[in-house]
Scaffold this motif. Sequence first.
Motif, PDB file in Angstrom:
ATOM      1  N   SER A 118       0.808  -1.220   0.000  1.00 55.19           N
ATOM      2  CA  SER A 118       0.000   0.000   0.000  1.00 55.19           C
ATOM      3  C   SER A 118       0.842   1.272   0.000  1.00 55.19           C
ATOM      4  O   SER A 118       0.298   2.372  -0.011  1.00 55.19           O
ATOM      5  N   LYS A 123       3.075   0.140  -6.585  1.00 52.73           N
ATOM      6  CA  LYS A 123       2.820  -0.070  -8.006  1.00 52.73           C
ATOM      7  C   LYS A 123       3.800  -1.063  -8.618  1.00 52.73           C
ATOM      8  O   LYS A 123       3.484  -1.742  -9.596  1.00 52.73           O
ATOM      9  N   GLY A 127       1.775  -6.257  -6.292  1.00 52.22           N
ATOM     10  CA  GLY A 127       1.226  -7.514  -6.788  1.00 52.22           C
ATOM     11  C   GLY A 127       2.006  -8.710  -6.299  1.00 52.22           C
ATOM     12  O   GLY A 127       1.437  -9.742  -5.925  1.00 52.22           O
ATOM     13  N   CYS A 213      -8.051  -1.108   1.538  1.00 53.98           N
ATOM     14  CA  CYS A 213      -8.010  -0.926   0.082  1.00 53.98           C
ATOM     15  C   CYS A 213      -9.346  -0.388  -0.429  1.00 53.98           C
ATOM     16  O   CYS A 213      -9.387   0.433  -1.355  1.00 53.98           O
ATOM     17  N   ARG A 218      -8.748   1.252  -3.920  1.00 54.71           N
ATOM     18  CA  ARG A 218      -7.813   0.385  -4.646  1.00 54.71           C
ATOM     19  C   ARG A 218      -8.255  -1.073  -4.685  1.00 54.71           C
ATOM     20  O   ARG A 218      -7.512  -1.936  -5.142  1.00 54.71           O
ATOM     21  N   ILE A 220     -10.378  -2.934  -6.421  1.00 55.74           N
ATOM     22  CA  ILE A 220     -10.456  -3.637  -7.704  1.00 55.74           C
ATOM     23  C   ILE A 220      -9.062  -3.984  -8.213  1.00 55.74           C
ATOM     24  O   ILE A 220      -8.817  -5.092  -8.713  1.00 55.74           O
ATOM     25  N   GLN A 221      -8.135  -3.047  -8.067  1.00 57.52           N
ATOM     26  CA  GLN A 221      -6.755  -3.297  -8.495  1.00 57.52           C
ATOM     27  C   GLN A 221      -6.155  -4.477  -7.731  1.00 57.52           C
ATOM     28  O   GLN A 221      -5.532  -5.370  -8.322  1.00 57.52           O
ATOM     29  N   VAL A 222      -6.338  -4.489  -6.418  1.00 61.05           N
ATOM     30  CA  VAL A 222      -5.809  -5.581  -5.602  1.00 61.05           C
ATOM     31  C   VAL A 222      -6.545  -6.881  -5.910  1.00 61.05           C
ATOM     32  O   VAL A 222      -5.941  -7.960  -5.956  1.00 61.05           O
ATOM     33  N   GLU A 224      -7.837  -7.909  -8.697  1.00 57.19           N
ATOM     34  CA  GLU A 224      -7.370  -8.514  -9.948  1.00 57.19           C
ATOM     35  C   GLU A 224      -6.136  -9.380  -9.702  1.00 57.19           C
ATOM     36  O   GLU A 224      -5.993 -10.462 -10.285  1.00 57.19           O
ATOM     37  N   THR A 225      -5.250  -8.905  -8.821  1.00 59.53           N
ATOM     38  CA  THR A 225      -4.081  -9.711  -8.462  1.00 59.53           C
ATOM     39  C   THR A 225      -4.502 -10.939  -7.672  1.00 59.53           C
ATOM     40  O   THR A 225      -3.993 -12.046  -7.892  1.00 59.53           O
ATOM     41  N   CYS A 258     -16.142  -6.813  -7.918  1.00 60.24           N
ATOM     42  CA  CYS A 258     -15.338  -7.984  -7.563  1.00 60.24           C
ATOM     43  C   CYS A 258     -16.181  -9.256  -7.562  1.00 60.24           C
ATOM     44  O   CYS A 258     -15.749 -10.299  -8.064  1.00 60.24           O
TER      45      CYS A 258
END
Length: 532
Positions: A118, A123, A127, A213, A218, A220-222, A224-225, A258
Motif C-alpha cells: 500500500s 505499483k 502484486g 483498500c 484500490r 479492484i486493483q488488488v 485482480e491480483t 469484484c
Amino acid sequence: MSLWNYGTDVMDAMVELLISLAASSGQLVDLCLEMLVTNFMPPSSSSTHFIELLKQPRGVDKKHQVLDRVHSTFQDIANLVPLTPLRLEKIVRERMPNIYTKEPFIVMYVENMLRLESGAAGKLVGGSMIVAIMDRLIDLDVEIAWDDILQDDFSKGIFDMELEDLEGFSDHVQQDGNELTRESLIQRFFGGNLVAEKLDSLLVLTFEHLESCTESGRLIQVFETLLQSFQKTVLTAYKSKFAQFVMFYACSLDPENCGKMFASTLVDIFVSGVYPAWRMSAVAYLASYLSRAKFVTPSFVATTLESLVKWCFEYCNNQDGDINPKAHKVFYAGCQAIMYVLCFRMKSIISVPRLRSQLRLLRIEDILRHPLKPLQVCLPSIVEEFLRLAKTNGIFAVPDTFADYGMLESELSRAFGGIERLDMFFPFDPCLLRKSDRFIRPNFVYWSMVRSSYYEDEEDESASDEDITEAGVDMADDISVDEDIAHFDEFDYSLDKMSITPRDSSAKFGGRVHGFVQMPSKIRPSTSPESL
C-alpha cells in the motif's frame, strides 16, 4: 545488527549509514536492503523477550519506532537508486518466514509486506506481495489435516448441523451422546493447533488490509491480483479449507465489481477450461459462492445458472451414451452445481415473478431426464433436497420416487468425484476459524436460514403456484427487502431477520420427511495427532 536492540538516536544513525552505503556503491544496495528486511521482525535470539514486550504499550511503541524507520529508509534509498523496489521485492519474498515461524513474527512480517503493497513502491512490488501472501496462506491451509470431507460411517464425528452460533437446539450438536456447543467443538478440534491459529491471524490481517483498500479506492486493483493468484494456487490446491475466504470477503466488499468478476471467471473456467479437475473445482467454487454469499442478488444467481444450464444442455445434445461417471464427470459436476445452488436460492428466485419465469424456461428438466441420468450420479443428498423443493414449489416436473433416498452419497457419486472426491467439495462451507468468522458471518448464508424459509411450504406441499407465491410475499414481512429500481418486480432479500432456528431440531439438508439425510457440506476435522 538489529534496530530493535537500540534507542531512537542509534536507530537514526544506523539508517543514515545504510542510506550512505547504498548511494555510494550499487554492490552494497542489496546488503543494505537485506539488513532492513531483517528488521521486519525482532531478532530471533531474543524472541521470547520481544514476544512478551509486544504485548505491552512500550513494546508496541518500539515496534512503530523500528518499522517506521525501516520503511522510510526504503523510500530514501529508492530515491537514490531507482531499481531499489525490484531488488527489494526479491529479498522480501526470499526471506519470508516459513509456516513453522512463531505466530507473532510471521504476522509482523506479513504486516510489513502489506505496508509495502500500500506504500509508494506498491505499483512495482504490490502484486508480488499479494501473491506471496496467498501462497503462504495455502501452505498453512494444507498443513491443517482432515481425515475426509465426509465419511461412510455418518455416526462417527460428522456434525449433524452446521456449526453456527444459534439459540436453542441448533446451537448444539450431538456427538457420542454428549451435547456440544459450536465453541467447544472448535476448541476440541482446533484448540492448540498452532498452524490453524497462524492462518486465522493472517486471514484477519488480510481482511483488514482489504478493508483499507476499499477505503482508498484500490480494491479492484488488488482484487485482480488476488484473482490471478486464486487461479494459480487456491483453485488447484487439494480441497483448500480456509484460504479461499479471502476471495469471499473481497467480493463482499464490492459485490457489483469484484463479486461478478469472480463468478464470471469461474464460469469461464468451467465452460472453456482444459483440465477436467480444474473445471470441476471451478464449478464447485461457483456453486458454493452463489449459495453462500448473502450479497449476491437473485437476479445474478439466475443469470449465472442460465450459463451453466446452457452448457449442460449443449453437452447432452452431443451425447447419446448412458451413465458413465468417469467419462462425463465434468457434466455431472455442472448438474450437481445447478441443483446445489437451487437448494439454497430457489425460494429467493421464484419469489420474483420475472425470475420465476426465467427459471421455468431453463432446460433443466431435459438435462435431468437425459440418458446420462445425472439424478442417479450426483450426490443423493443434494438430488433428494432439490427434487423435494422442485415438487413443493411446482417449478419442474420431477420423478415421484428416487432410488437413493436417505443416502448421503453413492457408488456413482464417488466414481465421478474421483480420488479427490470433488463431488463432495463445497469450498465455502462455514468458516471454522474463530477470529476470521466475524468477518465472514454477516455476509454468509447458513443452511438453517434457508431451511426455515421453506418450513411453511412443507406444511402443505400440495399448495398451488398462487399459494406458494403468496407465501413468499408473506415471508417478506420478516425479511429486509431492497427493490431494484430498474426492475420493480425484483427483490434482494436480506436473511438477517429470518428465524434461523429450525422448528424441528432434526432438520437437515433433505428435509424433515427424510430426517436421516446428512448435510452434504458436513466436514469432519481430523483428530489425528498431526492435525492438533
